[in-house]
Design a protein around this motif. Structure first.
Motif, PDB file in Angstrom:
ATOM      1  N   THR A 106      36.092  34.943  33.552  1.00 47.91           N
ATOM      2  CA  THR A 106      36.167  34.926  35.013  1.00 47.91           C
ATOM      3  C   THR A 106      37.616  34.904  35.473  1.00 47.91           C
ATOM      4  OG1 THR A 106      34.072  33.710  35.118  1.00 47.91           O
ATOM      5  CG2 THR A 106      35.453  33.693  37.082  1.00 47.91           C
ATOM      6  N   ALA A 107      38.432  34.078  34.813  1.00 45.88           N
ATOM      7  CA  ALA A 107      39.845  33.993  35.181  1.00 45.88           C
ATOM      8  C   ALA A 107      40.561  35.316  34.951  1.00 45.88           C
ATOM      9  CB  ALA A 107      40.525  32.880  34.386  1.00 45.88           C
ATOM     10  N   ASP A 108      40.288  35.956  33.830  1.00 49.21           N
ATOM     11  CA  ASP A 108      40.933  37.242  33.541  1.00 49.21           C
ATOM     12  C   ASP A 108      40.560  38.294  34.575  1.00 49.21           C
ATOM     13  OD1 ASP A 108      42.142  36.180  31.318  1.00 49.21           O
ATOM     14  OD2 ASP A 108      40.589  36.858  29.926  1.00 49.21           O
ATOM     15  N   ARG A 109      39.305  38.280  34.987  1.00 47.92           N
ATOM     16  CA  ARG A 109      38.866  39.264  35.977  1.00 47.92           C
ATOM     17  C   ARG A 109      39.547  39.020  37.319  1.00 47.92           C
ATOM     18  NH1 ARG A 109      32.724  41.088  37.703  1.00 47.92           N
ATOM     19  NH2 ARG A 109      33.323  42.171  39.610  1.00 47.92           N
ATOM     20  N   LEU A 110      39.628  37.782  37.739  1.00 40.94           N
ATOM     21  CA  LEU A 110      40.209  37.486  39.050  1.00 40.94           C
ATOM     22  C   LEU A 110      41.708  37.777  39.082  1.00 40.94           C
ATOM     23  CD1 LEU A 110      38.445  34.156  40.125  1.00 40.94           C
ATOM     24  CD2 LEU A 110      37.784  36.524  40.568  1.00 40.94           C
ATOM     25  N   ILE A 111      42.418  37.465  38.013  1.00 43.28           N
ATOM     26  CA  ILE A 111      43.872  37.627  38.020  1.00 43.28           C
ATOM     27  C   ILE A 111      44.279  39.089  37.937  1.00 43.28           C
ATOM     28  CG2 ILE A 111      44.317  37.541  35.546  1.00 43.28           C
ATOM     29  CD1 ILE A 111      46.334  35.658  38.206  1.00 43.28           C
ATOM     30  N   GLY A 112      43.400  39.930  37.344  1.00 42.59           N
ATOM     31  CA  GLY A 112      43.810  41.308  37.126  1.00 42.59           C
ATOM     32  C   GLY A 112      43.090  42.348  37.937  1.00 42.59           C
ATOM     33  N   ASP A 113      41.865  42.044  38.414  1.00 43.93           N
ATOM     34  CA  ASP A 113      41.040  43.082  39.035  1.00 43.93           C
ATOM     35  C   ASP A 113      40.993  43.033  40.548  1.00 43.93           C
ATOM     36  OD1 ASP A 113      40.508  43.875  36.521  1.00 43.93           O
ATOM     37  OD2 ASP A 113      38.455  43.113  36.439  1.00 43.93           O
ATOM     38  N   VAL A 114      41.608  42.022  41.142  1.00 42.94           N
ATOM     39  CA  VAL A 114      41.556  41.946  42.602  1.00 42.94           C
ATOM     40  C   VAL A 114      42.263  43.133  43.222  1.00 42.94           C
ATOM     41  CG1 VAL A 114      42.336  40.631  44.600  1.00 42.94           C
ATOM     42  CG2 VAL A 114      41.317  39.467  42.651  1.00 42.94           C
TER      43      VAL A 114
END
Length: 727
Positions: free
Chosen positions: A700-708
């Protein structure tokens, strides 16, 4: 003020009096008289007045005396933040005195890059108390090694003070500021223009007398015969209107030189660039009241400027210049280079700017930049050379006899008009081509050697005195930019190391609670920010979740971030309440660095019960994903950012973190994008959190930090801290 039609005034003063306020005639006379008086007071031959414009931070020339306005169009507008003497005088409120080109080069290399001529100049701010109207300036003969005298300084200061008082009175009467948004008023300085002499008519060559506005005041009999135009038809016309072929961009710097300095200029010119024509020898001889122009038969120079299409009309070359592209001199490009270099940050950006601006300006095809490190030159950038050709010169010592080395050790630029000349000067040197020309420039910043720059040309060519001067000046600008980039790289490395050491390398592992942190540095400018996050185990078994953002970038921001992180940790470990933690950190920042501020969000969580107490200081609102996937933006009560108000209060919000929910704390770099509303960024992050799987939390953290945001250019750092109570 809009520029109204011209109107003649007594004493040769030309003004545009309309629309200058309630008393336009008086206002016009105030402006023009001030410019003329200032020039006379200091023994100058030209000058003028910059005034504020309607655009924020932009000055414009309101009055220009003693020089043709069309030759100085690139300097009609001046932003107060630019590295030019006019801007500094206005910005600092202090006079700038430049007795010669050497002093100008030391302080304002961009000025010399655009106007590489021997002249002196003085700049005096026009201000009344805290109010600044503009800058009065005068150009005069250079006095190498002799500073501007105290008497001349005082005279220009008095002229500026008198003008400031008059402008203040005009503003008071009009009830509006005096602003200038039009073209300069051309003002003829007082004095005669010189008359015809019988002896001049006996000459076979053409002789013309120009006033300091470029208007033809006298033409001898030879002018009508040689220039295919009657002498009477020339009188009263601007030179470039009467003789359009003299308006070729290659000649503009020659005319600019004589109107700025007292040195004569000789060059070859040709009539009719759109068709073959005879070559002529042109001489320009400046004086206090104007310029004498002579034209006679000449020979084609060894290296002639390239032809250009005929202009659409003579007006495009005269008093009404066309688009900047039509009148852009080949030496205007270095001005763009100088400006672009001030904005380049890294060594790679500096090299790219030189490639994009310097090579096209001089018709070059190859570029190489070597940087000095421990008495060896290392190749930092190359373009246009055969693959691998320059590798043999990489890492050469300063005792090797090579032009790229000797230009740096001697401090002198080296110009070779052909490869044969280069081979003769350095027997046995490897050559990448049989034809072409080379220029080797020393890169020296404030007396410190930085490296050397090589410019390559595909065909043989000469280097005029103006080109050599400009290239030498630009080499100094390039050296300063590279030195600045080197310091920046060192500071950036230090800051990133400092920040890496201060951010937590691992977070506490506790039963009932999982935490994950992410940090992604910005890419624009490659500068480190002051974002941080932390998870602290308190003495009573609770977890403090902290995220913050210090204003600014660089070592100072990273250092402040480290101090705040330590302060929050210290307050939390002593059992302080959330209000006390935030209030104490606020006071500490005020004591440490008045004027610095930071945002912060502090959440105290009980892992077993999920009870949460949160406090916020100007920081973005956290997000909460409920167990059913519903995700909301929390509405935490908050106070002002840290470091502003010592009496600030920080109310606490109570809430409960249910099992299976996820709390997201973040910095504004994750939701803020130039040109868009921050609320739109928060909404994107909320939707991304709602769509993410709650476990594992690391994904979840990886998605939020990179995909926003899929934009590779990140102007700011991104920090994220997630906390979850697993089922």
């Amino acid at each position: 003020m809009r520029p109204p039609p011209r109107r003649a005034h007594p004493g040769g003063v030309t003004a545009r009096p309309d629309d200058l306020g309630p008393a336009p005639e008086a206002t016009a006379q105030v402006l023009t008289r001030a410019a003329v008086d200032a020039v006379e007071a200091v023994g100058g031959y030209a000058g003028g007045l910059y005034l504020r414009s309607g655009a924020q931070g932009l000055l414009r020339i309101a009055v220009l005396s003693g020089v043709p306005p069309q030759l100085f169009r690139p300097w009609w507008r001046m932003h107060v933040n630019r590295p030019y003497p006019v801007a500094e005088a206005y910005r600092a409120g202090q006079a700038v005195h430049l007795p010669d080109a050497e002093s100008a080069m030391r302080r304002f290399p961009q000025l010399v890059a655009g106007m590489p001529f021997p002249f002196g100049s003085m700049y005096e701010p026009v201000s009344a108390g805290p109010k600044r109207f503009g800058v009065l300036f005068a150009l005069r003969a250079a006095t190498p090694g002799v500073p501007v005298g105290a008497l001349d300084r005082e005279r220009l200061r008095e002229a500026a003070d008198r003008l400031a008082r008059e402008l203040a009175e005009i503003e008071e009467e009009a009830g509006a500021p005096v602003l200038w948004d039009g073209d300069p008023l051309p003002v003829a300085p007082p004095g005669g223009h010189g008359g015809p002499r019988e002896a001049v008519d006996r000459l076979a060559q053409a002789v013309l007398s120009l006033d300091r506005q470029g208007t033809i005041r006298f033409a001898n009999a030879g002018a009508g015969e040689l220039l295919d135009s009657g002498g009477s038809e020339l009188l009263g016309r601007v030179l470039w209107e009467a003789l359009p072929w003299l308006g070729h961009p290659a000649y503009e710097d020659h005319f600019r030189a004589v109107f700025l300095s007292t040195e004569p200029v000789l060059f070859s010119a040709r009539r009719g660039w759109h068709s073959p024509g005879d070559w002529l020898s042109v001489g320009l001889y400046p004086g206090p009241e104007g310029v004498t122009l002579t034209v006679g038969a000449g020979e084609k120079p060894a290296y002639a400027p390239a032809p250009r299409p005929a202009p659409a009309s003579a007006a495009a070359l005269g008093g009404a210049p066309g688009p900047s592209g039509d009148r852009a001199s080949p030496l205007y490009r270095p001005v763009a280079l100088a400006i672009a270099l001030t904005e380049a940050i890294t060594a790679r950006q500096v090299s790219a700017v030189v490639t994009e601006e310097l090579l096209p300006a001089f018709g070059g095809r190859q570029l190489a930049i070597y940087l000095l490190d421990e008495r060896h030159l290392h190749l930092a950038w190359e373009t246009g050379f055969p693959a691998g050709f320059l590798d043999r010169f990489d890492g050469v010592a300063l005792d090797v006899r090579l032009p790229g080395v000797e230009t740096l050790t001697s401090g002198r630029p080296l110009f070779f008009e052909s490869m044969q000349h280069l081979a003769a000067a350095y027997p046995g040197i490897p050559l990448d081509a049989d034809v072409g020309a080379r220029a080797f420039l020393p890169l020296i910043a404030s007396g410190r050697p930085v490296g050397s720059c090589i410019l390559g040309f595909d065909v043989p060519r000469g280097f005029s005195a103006e080109e050599r001067t400009v290239l030498t000046a630009l080499a100094g600008l390039i050296a300063q930019a590279l030195e600045r980039a080197r310091r920046y790289d060192s500071e950036s490395a230090l800051a990133r190391g400092l920040q890496s050491a201060l951010l937590p390398h691992r977070l506490p592992v506790r039963e009932h609670v999982e935490t994950v942190g992410r940090y992604l540095p910005g890419t624009e400018g490659m500068d480190v920010g002051g974002d941080w996050y932390d998870v602290i185990e308190t003495a009573d078994g609770q977890l403090a979740l902290v995220i913050g953002d210090v204003q600014g970038h660089g070592v100072a921001a990273a250092a402040t971030m480290g101090q705040l992180r330590s302060a929050v940790r210290a307050f939390a470990l002593t059992g302080s309440t959330p209000q006390e933690v935030m209030a104490g950190t606020n006071q500490l920042l005020i004591d440490l660095d008045p004027g610095q501020f930071a945002s912060c969000c502090y959440v105290l969580l009980d892992p077993e019960s999920g009870r949460t107490r949160a406090v916020r200081a100007g920081h973005p609102q956290p997000l909460l994903r409920h167990p059913d996937g519903r995700t909301e933006v929390l509405e935490l009560a908050g106070g002002v950012v840290l470091g502003v108000d010592p009496e600030a209060a920080y109310p606490v919000t109570d809430l409960r973190l249910a099992t299976g929910s996820v709390l997201a704390l973040y910095t504004d770099g994750l939701v803020e994008k130039p040109g868009t509303d921050i609320d739109a960024g928060v909404e994107r992050l909320r939707r991304s959190l709602a769509a993410a799987r709650p476990t594992p939390l690391t994904e979840t953290a990886d998605r939020l930090i990179g995909d926003v945001d899929d934009d590779a250019d990140r102007p700011d750092d991104r920090a994220l801290l997630l906390a979850s109570r697993p089922r």
